[in-house]
Design an enzyme around this catalytic site. Structure first.
Site, mmCIF file in Angstrom:
data_model
loop_
_atom_site.group_PDB
_atom_site.id
_atom_site.type_symbol
_atom_site.label_atom_id
_atom_site.label_comp_id
_atom_site.label_asym_id
_atom_site.label_seq_id
_atom_site.Cartn_x
_atom_site.Cartn_y
_atom_site.Cartn_z
ATOM 1 C CB SER A 115 -21.537 20.761 -35.455
ATOM 2 O OG SER A 115 -21.948 20.883 -36.787
ATOM 3 C CG HIS A 138 -26.640 20.481 -35.250
ATOM 4 N ND1 HIS A 138 -26.389 20.943 -36.517
ATOM 5 C CD2 HIS A 138 -25.620 20.944 -34.486
ATOM 6 C CE1 HIS A 138 -25.283 21.640 -36.540
ATOM 7 N NE2 HIS A 138 -24.788 21.650 -35.309
#
Length: 225
Positions: A115, A138
């Site tokens: 992330s 993501h």
């Protein structure tokens, strides 16, 4: 005799300070004037996470990075990463600080750099990942109440553009390819995104090289010299 005793006391004091720094902040000054920073667990933002969670606090890192830049003794910075991500604003602040250092910097992804850990991993001058290390790319997530309005989507899009723009400007991957990886629907069962393992991150030109601590230290020594 007295001089030898004082020298031993000085060495013991230095070791005690180093141990305390590792315990409290996950940081240490290695030999050859290299500063070690570890970014582990979840990156904490403006709200404190539970005491049972391992966290990296940005209010600890930002002043330390400023002190590193101003120090005449420290010649390089090694960043070790094993993080699940965390607060976007705090993660980007850390990444921008590392990227703006004038001293040589090297990062090493160990367990994972997921992330918002991805921008931190690429913020250094050169980056490594171990063969079993992972990176998860993501879209931005948000906890709590979400208002179903066009402005909410625009805010999410703005946040994602900031992250994509930073990553693309600090590694060899194209922005369009990063967005494809971010929005892939075929890999994560409950989310969009892509998991890159070891050499896959290098093949996507996000990380420079597969390697461990010996190669990372050798690289930063070469950059200093």
């Amino acid at each position: 005799m007295e001089e030898k005793k004082k020298e031993q006391e000085t060495t013991a004091d230095k070791q005690e300070k180093r141990d305390e720094s590792v315990k409290e902040f996950g940081q240490a000054v290695l030999d050859h004037h290299i500063h070690l920073i570890s970014i582990i667990g979840e990156i904490e933002g403006h709200e404190c996470l539970p005491s049972t969670s391992k966290t990296t606090k940005y209010e600890h890192l930002l002043p330390q990075l400023a002190a590193i830049e101003d120090s005449r003794d420290i010649q390089g910075v090694l960043v070790l990463l094993n993080t699940v991500g965390g607060d976007v604003e705090a993660g980007l602040a850390i990444a921008e600080m590392i990227a703006s250092l004038s001293k040589p910097t090297v990062s090493l992804v160990l367990g994972g750099s997921h992330s918002i850990g991805v921008p931190i991993a690429v913020s250094t001058d050169y980056s490594f990942i171990v063969a079993t290390g992972t990176m998860v790319i993501h879209p931005v997530r948000m906890n709590g109440t979400v208002i179903g309005a066009p402005q909410t989507y625009d805010y999410f899009r703005q946040m994602q553009n900031r992250i994509l723009g930073f990553i693309a400007s600090h590694c060899g991957a194209e922005r369009e390819r990063l967005e494809q990886l971010m929005l892939d629907t075929g890999m994560l069962t409950k989310d969009l995104g892509t998991i890159l393992v070891g050499s896959q991150a290098v093949e996507e030109h996000i990380i420079n090289e597969v390697g461990g601590i010996s190669l990372a230290l050798q690289k930063i020594h070469d950059m200093i010299q």
